[in-house]
Design an enzyme around this catalytic site. Structure first.
Site, PDB file in Angstrom:
ATOM      1  N   THR A   1       0.984  -1.040  -0.194  1.00  0.00           N
ATOM      2  CA  THR A   1       0.129   0.017  -0.092  1.00  0.00           C
ATOM      3  C   THR A   1       0.811   1.127  -0.130  1.00  0.00           C
ATOM      4  O   THR A   1       1.894   1.370   0.847  1.00  0.00           O
ATOM      5  CB  THR A   1      -0.863  -0.130   1.283  1.00  0.00           C
ATOM      6  OG1 THR A   1      -1.839  -1.198   1.261  1.00  0.00           O
ATOM      7  CG2 THR A   1      -1.827   1.128   1.283  1.00  0.00           C
TER       8      THR A   1
ATOM      9  N   CYS B   1      -2.490  -1.703   9.217  1.00  0.00           N
ATOM     10  CA  CYS B   1      -2.772  -0.758   7.944  1.00  0.00           C
ATOM     11  C   CYS B   1      -3.870   0.415   8.300  1.00  0.00           C
ATOM     12  O   CYS B   1      -3.655   1.539   7.885  1.00  0.00           O
ATOM     13  CB  CYS B   1      -3.235  -1.694   7.026  1.00  0.00           C
ATOM     14  SG  CYS B   1      -1.748  -2.771   6.435  1.00  0.00           S
TER      15      CYS B   1
END
Ligand code: NAD
Ligand code: UGA
Length: 458
Positions: free
Chosen positions: A131, A275
């Site tokens: 990411t 995350c």
């Protein structure tokens, strides 16, 4: 046997390992290798004791390992030999310098790009699996082409949407696979190569393509939206406790509107995981970079509510346990950030354990899969903390139990037995709303769920 393609993944973590195992499992015609700088991690991927716990992962790895799935530390050789290189190295929040505490730390990413450039001898498709901030592909392209070694590169964005605990199911039957590419003939050709890989098992209509910046940004936004739902319901849980409403009843009524949907509306002690926080901070940082301060403030609110929720949990314990936790034995049922994983990164249990130690409580931690990580997370902490595998032993002698993780086994515990073994008055703080609150109250517990008024016998 000759393989149709040679695929490499750099980074053998929670994403790289399961994702590549699934590709190898579904596509025996490809040779798939996963490399990492961490030798111990690779040794465990090659053993019977995999480095991560994930339901169904053992079977998928065992089916393909040695056939067309390989784990190795020979990064340079594998870069040279592969046509497609996924990069799934970690991208934590930066802890130093400009953007500390907000921006993504791209040092592992940058190093990998340079390493690929150095060892590539033929055309490579580079797939961003980690990411990343929007526009990272551009930085990657610039690094890859900074020295002209006559080798061409195409960079694609293919963010991963798996959730831990359900990774294998998510990989096998994804809601969607997203592939972002440059809209040039070369970019589109590279994109089609990746589409073909997924099309081995994912229905074509679920493989969606976009421009590369939309793809990078969609990943951050998807996590921000998911976390926002949890903060929304958690903010309402605080109001429910004051207003004698029941947050589960409210969530049910709201979620039955098909425009809202009923998933991800479970009030809790707060979201954790590696995350959500990092990706929202990254989104906030990007917005501030573009002077979009109102947008940044809006998303920052999701994290503020999450911090508020964790702090509220501790203050409530303190309040109802007569304003002192000193010397009181308190048992945390669960330490992982969610059920069915041993991962404890950003787990709310870390925050709760630390705050309890500050209050000088005696903390006992139990968890079916996360005790090793818990020991590591709390090793610098003074105070009295013990780690006990058996939940009955962990609860015995405690003044209070706090449910931190929604492990299925906790629902089935014999709470009459536990009650008898505890110091009285006995308290339950259900940070996941998984227990039978009425039943516990009947047994004699003082019961404090999330988002429902607490009940005491005094
Ligand atoms: P992780 O820390 O478990 O794994 C990353 C691995 O990369 C580590 O084993 C590390 O040793 C290795 N690595 C770092 N630098 C390297 C280098 N130069 N060469 C080779 N190996 C190197 O991280 P993760 O949870 O797998 O996450 C990876 C990325 O995927 C992150 O960007 C994360 O945001 C994203 N992501 C994670 C999840 C999840 O559920 N954990 C889901 C979707 C996306
Ligand atoms: C999340 C996303 O769900 C994935 O799509 C994404 O790929 C991943 O982040 C990532 O980018 O790393 P994950 O963090 O593994 O996956 O797990 P979730 O199921 O999203 O749970 C995150 C946290 O929210 C956990 O602490 C969980 O207990 C909590 N949660 C979840 C709630 O408190 N309430 C809910 O209703 C749902």
């Amino acid at each position: 046997m000759g393989f149709e393609k040679r695929i490499l993944c750099i980074g053998a973590g929670y994403v790289g390992g399961p994702t590549m195992a699934m590709i190898a499992h579904k596509c025996p015609q490809y040779r798939v290798t996963v490399v990492d700088i961490d030798h111990e991690r690779i040794a465990r991927w090659n053993s019977d004791d995999l480095p991560i716990f994930e339901p169904g992962l053992d079977e998928v790895v065992k089916a393909a390992r040695g056939r067309n799935l390989f784990f190795s530390t020979e990064i340079e050789r594998e870069i040279e030999a592969s046509e497609i290189i996924f990069v799934s190295v970690n991208t934590p929040t930066k802890a130093f310098g400009a953007g500390a505490g907000m921006a993504a730390d791209l040092q592992y990413w940058d190093r990998t790009a340079r390493q690929i450039r150095e060892h590539a001898r033929s055309h490579k498709i580079i797939v961003e699996k980690s990411t990343l901030p929007v526009k990272t592909a551009q930085a990657m392209e610039r690094i890859l082409t900074a020295e002209d070694n006559g080798v061409g590169f195409d960079v694609l964005s293919n963010p991963e949407f798996l959730a831990e605990g359900t990774a294998i199911k998510d990989l096998e039957d994804p809601d969607r696979v997203l592939i972002g590419s440059r809209q040039t003939p070369e970019g589109l050709k590279a994109r089609d190569t990746l589409v073909e890989i997924y099309a081995n098992w994912v229905p074509r209509e679920r493989i969606i393509c976009s421009n590369i910046w939309s793809s990078e940004l969609s990943k951050l936004v998807a996590n921000a939206f998911l976390a926002q739902r949890i903060s929304s319901i958690n903010s309402i849980s605080a109001l429910c406790e004051k207003a004698d409403a029941d947050v589960q009843e409210v969530a049910r009524a709201v979620g039955m509107d098909s425009r809202v949907g009923d998933r991800f509306l479970n009030a809790s002690v707060g979201f954790g995981g590696s995350c959500f926080k990092k990706d929202i901070l990254n989104l906030v940082y990007i917005c501030r970079h573009y002077d979009l301060n109102e947008v940044a403030d809006y998303w920052e609110g999701v994290i503020r509510i999450n911090d508020f929720q964790k702090e509220r949990f501790i203050l409530n314990m303190l309040d109802v346990m007569f304003n002192t936790l000193a010397q009181k034995r308190i048992c945390l049922l669960g330490f992982a950030f969610k059920a069915d994983t041993g991962d404890t990164r950003e787990s709310p249990a870390i925050f709760v354990a630390k705050r309890l130690v500050e209050e000088r409580a005696t903390v006992v931690i139990t968890d079916p899969k996360a005790l090793d990580n818990a020991r590591e997370d709390l090793k610098e902490l003074g105070g009295e903390i013990s780690f006990v595998e058996d939940p009955y032993q962990a609860c015995a002698g405690s003044c209070a139990i706090a449910v931190m993780t929604e492990w299925g086994i906790y629902r089935g515990l014999d709470f009459e037995r536990i009650y008898r073994s505890m110091s009285k008055p006995a308290f339950v703080f259900d940070g996941r709303n998984i227990l039978d609150h009425e039943g516990l109250f009947q047994i004699g517990f003082n019961v404090f769920p999330i988002g429902k008024p607490g009940r005491t016998h005094f």
